[in-house]
Structures are given as structure tokens and as C-alpha cells.
Design a protein around this motif. Structure first.
Motif, PDB file in Angstrom:
ATOM      1  N   GLN A 104      37.045  34.771  41.306  1.00 30.20           N
ATOM      2  CA  GLN A 104      37.659  33.543  40.798  1.00 30.20           C
ATOM      3  C   GLN A 104      36.785  32.942  39.710  1.00 30.20           C
ATOM      4  O   GLN A 104      35.553  32.928  39.814  1.00 30.20           O
ATOM      5  N   GLN A 125      42.330  33.918  39.034  1.00 27.22           N
ATOM      6  CA  GLN A 125      42.097  34.469  40.368  1.00 27.22           C
ATOM      7  C   GLN A 125      42.656  35.886  40.442  1.00 27.22           C
ATOM      8  O   GLN A 125      43.749  36.166  39.924  1.00 27.22           O
ATOM      9  N   TYR A 126      41.896  36.749  41.111  1.00 25.09           N
ATOM     10  CA  TYR A 126      42.397  38.112  41.329  1.00 25.09           C
ATOM     11  C   TYR A 126      41.706  38.710  42.544  1.00 25.09           C
ATOM     12  O   TYR A 126      40.491  38.548  42.725  1.00 25.09           O
ATOM     13  N   LYS A 128      42.070  42.244  45.566  1.00 31.64           N
ATOM     14  CA  LYS A 128      42.703  43.519  45.894  1.00 31.64           C
ATOM     15  C   LYS A 128      42.245  43.975  47.273  1.00 31.64           C
ATOM     16  O   LYS A 128      41.086  43.768  47.666  1.00 31.64           O
ATOM     17  N   LYS A 138      47.670  43.489  46.490  1.00 33.96           N
ATOM     18  CA  LYS A 138      47.017  42.312  45.916  1.00 33.96           C
ATOM     19  C   LYS A 138      46.855  41.246  46.983  1.00 33.96           C
ATOM     20  O   LYS A 138      47.732  41.057  47.837  1.00 33.96           O
ATOM     21  N   ASP A 141      46.380  36.705  42.658  1.00 37.79           N
ATOM     22  CA  ASP A 141      46.633  37.060  41.259  1.00 37.79           C
ATOM     23  C   ASP A 141      47.262  35.854  40.563  1.00 37.79           C
ATOM     24  O   ASP A 141      48.440  35.559  40.771  1.00 37.79           O
ATOM     25  N   ARG A 142      46.480  35.178  39.737  1.00 39.67           N
ATOM     26  CA  ARG A 142      47.017  33.978  39.082  1.00 39.67           C
ATOM     27  C   ARG A 142      46.279  33.680  37.787  1.00 39.67           C
ATOM     28  O   ARG A 142      45.051  33.783  37.724  1.00 39.67           O
ATOM     29  N   GLN A 168      50.414  36.013  35.678  1.00 36.61           N
ATOM     30  CA  GLN A 168      49.578  36.824  36.560  1.00 36.61           C
ATOM     31  C   GLN A 168      49.013  38.001  35.773  1.00 36.61           C
ATOM     32  O   GLN A 168      49.486  38.319  34.676  1.00 36.61           O
ATOM     33  N   PHE A 169      47.979  38.661  36.338  1.00 31.71           N
ATOM     34  CA  PHE A 169      47.327  39.769  35.651  1.00 31.71           C
ATOM     35  C   PHE A 169      48.020  41.112  35.893  1.00 31.71           C
ATOM     36  O   PHE A 169      48.233  41.895  34.969  1.00 31.71           O
ATOM     37  N   ASP A 170      48.326  41.388  37.139  1.00 35.80           N
ATOM     38  CA  ASP A 170      48.680  42.745  37.559  1.00 35.80           C
ATOM     39  C   ASP A 170      50.114  42.805  38.070  1.00 35.80           C
ATOM     40  O   ASP A 170      50.768  41.783  38.301  1.00 35.80           O
TER      41      ASP A 170
END
Length: 334
Positions: A104, A125-126, A128, A138, A141-142, A168-170
Motif C-alpha cells: 500500500q 493498494q494491491y 495477491k 487478488k 486492488d485499487r 484498478q491495476f490488474d
């Protein structure tokens, strides 16, 4: 006989003289001791007090002093948490090997000068999770970026304009199993599918530093879905018509937030957003984010985060998520 009388007289006179001298000496010693016991006498000499003549000194002009005031304040934090578990093949208690990580980054800047105020906040934020014999998933993811410019109208009221971006990233998937028991994943979302850009103007009420509520009487939101084929696996397509990648809405918006230390080393941060489309007032989007963070020491924090969301363009029912994490957090300036 005469000589004896003279000697006796001389002896008497001598004894009287000795007695008189001893008495005088005793009186002298008593006087000295008495003087030593007395406090020292004040100095009787006259003392002349100094005469002060104040002199007016002309200071240089403020511009020549080259003084500057910094109206900016910034807060930055970096966080990382890792969880790992492994079991032998004959482990009697059961279990599955797993590896999870999360990161984060948050940044906030505040500029206040007179009646003018500007605030910008970024949250990334991410996370996994990978379990043995399962596809990765996930956990967070934000992408969140909020900007606000405000002009003070009274003690607690401001007129504001804001610009907000969220995505989101992914890629995001749902998971099912086929007849053979193998996992199958279905694409639900990805970067800029959806992506939200919101512009709002209105009035802000801020009675204290740690709380505010914005009333956006004029709000517009654009929803982006850059993958025009996403509707095939996600029929709702986030409210965007199939085959299209853009939707515009005019709405009434309310945003309320609190960021306060409710106890020593315990912080509560919450943000509530209501979005009411003028065309669909019966269907109002609501989102509540709550994070409770406990500080263990300078580098370790424990946080409990929860999200409650209702958006009929995503799902027909209320959505919820919760996460508990223990990890390293570095904040600067310290």
C-alpha cells in the motif's frame, strides 16, 4: 623582716595584676565572638545607578530579510505485508501451502493560505494470494486519486470543486470448477474497466480538522470500460451499453470522511460516498470504507479494513469485503 614584708607585698601586687589582665582578655574574646556572630554590615558607600539611554533601531524592510512561509503540508506512507505457510505431505492436521503479499502507498498534501485550501490524496493498494494447486487470486486492488479546491465562506462552510479518479491495476476474475474439478476463471474487470472520473461542485462543512462532509449539488461522473468485449463475461458491464466504452451521468453526491486518533496508537479512518443519478433516484449508489489501524511500534502496524458497497450497475445485492493485515509501515516525515 623588712625584706620579707616587701617580697610579700610585691607578690600580692603581681597576683592582682595577673588577675586583671586575664579578665580583660576574657572580655576581649567575648567581644570578638559577638562581632563574628553579627551579620556583615551593609556597605555605607553610595552606589550610583546606571542611566539607560534607549536608542531606536530601524529594522530592514521585510522583503530584504528574504523570509518565506511554507503553506504546504504532506504525509506519505509505505506499507508491505507478507504471509507464507507450508506443510509436509504427511501433515495430520491438514493444510495447504500458500503465499500472500500486499502493498500500500498513500500520499496526501494540503495547501492552506488565508481562505483558500487545496487537498490532494492518492491511495494505491494491491495484494495477491496463491494457494497450492489453485489459481492466484487478488486480495486488494485499487487506484484512488482525489483532489479538492475550496474557498472559505464562513467559520465552518466552504465552496468547493473536486476531481476524483478511481480504477484498478490488474484483471479481476470469478472462479468456478468444471466437471473434472479443475478451476475455471471468468474475467470480470481490468484496468479502466471500469474506470471512474467524477467532477463535483458544491458546499463543504468542516467543523473540525479530522471530519468533513461535502454536498455536491452539481456532480458529473464518467464510467469507462475500455474492453468493449467485457460484457460477454460480465453482462452488467458496469452500466455501460454493450459495445460502448463510455457513459456519462449527472447526479447529486454526498461525501463524508473522518480521520481521527480515537485512542493512543489507534486510528480510525472512514469515507462514505453517496451517488444519486438524477435519472434514477430510486437506485442510489452507496459505498462505505472503514479502516482501523493499531500501531505496534514505529515500523509495525495492524489494520482491519472493511468495505460495504451497493451499486446495481455491478451487482443486484450488497457487496462486502474485509481484510486483516499485519505488516511493516513506514511514514515520513517521521
Amino acid at each position: 623582716m623588712l625584706i620579707r614584708c616587701l617580697i610579700l607585698l610585691f607578690f600580692i601586687i603581681y597576683q592582682c595584676h595577673e588577675a586583671s589582665g586575664q579578665e580583660s582578655k576574657n572580655q576581649s574574646d567575648t567581644t570578638i565572638l559577638k562581632d563574628l556572630k553579627e551579620y556583615p554590615r551593609r556597605n555605607t558607600l553610595p552606589v550610583r545607578r546606571p542611566v539607560i539611554f534607549p536608542e531606536i533601531v530601524k529594522l530592514p524592510e521585510p522583503d530584504s530579510l528574504k523570509l518565506s512561509i511554507n503553506y504546504w503540508r504532506t504525509w506519505t506512507s509505505l506499507g508491505l505485508n507478507v504471509n507464507q505457510a507450508s506443510f509436509s505431505e504427511n501433515w495430520g492436521g491438514g493444510g495447504v501451502n500458500s503465499l500472500a503479499f500486499g502493498g500500500q502507498y498513500s500520499y496526501k498534501t494540503d495547501y492552506t493560505k488565508g481562505d483558500k485550501n487545496f487537498v490532494s490524496e492518492v491511495l494505491l493498494q494491491y495484494g495477491k494470494l496463491k494457494n497450492k494447486d489453485q489459481l492466484s487470486r487478488k486480495t486488494a486492488d485499487r487506484i484512488f486519486w482525489d483532489n479538492k479546491v475550496a474557498l472559505k465562506l464562513s467559520k465552518n462552510w466552504y465552496f468547493f470543486g473536486s476531481l476524483n479518479f478511481e480504477s484498478q491495476f490488474d484483471r479481476g476474475f470469478s472462479f468456478t470448477k468444471n466437471a473434472q474439478g479443475n478451476e475455471i476463471r471468468t474475467l470480470l474487470s481490468r484496468f479502466m474497466a471500469p474506470g471512474y472520473l467524477t467532477e463535483s461542485i458544491g458546499f463543504e462543512y468542516k467543523p473540525v480538522k479530522y471530519f468533513f462532509i461535502r454536498i455536491g449539488t452539481g456532480t458529473a461522473r464518467q464510467t469507462f470500460v475500455i474492453d468493449t468485449n467485457l460484457y460477454r463475461t460480465n453482462p452488467k458491464n458496469f452500466g455501460v451499453k454493450p459495445g460502448k466504452n463510455f457513459r456519462n451521468e449527472l447526479a447529486f453526491q454526498v461525501v463524508a470522511a473522518i480521520d481521527k486518533d480515537i485512542a493512543e496508537n489507534l486510528n480510525l479512518k472512514s469515507r462514505y460516498t453517496m451517488f444519486a443519478n438524477y435519472e434514477k433516484l430510486k437506485s442510489i449508489d452507496n459505498r462505505l470504507d472503514v479502516t482501523l489501524t493499531a500501531r505496534v511500534n514505529r515500523m509495525i502496524n495492524v489494520s482491519l479494513a472493511g468495505i460495504v458497497l451497493y451499486d446495481d450497475d455491478t451487482a443486484d445485492e450488497i457487496q462486502a469485503s474485509q481484510a486483516l493485515s499485519l505488516g511493516l509501515v513506514y511514514k515520513f516525515p517521521r
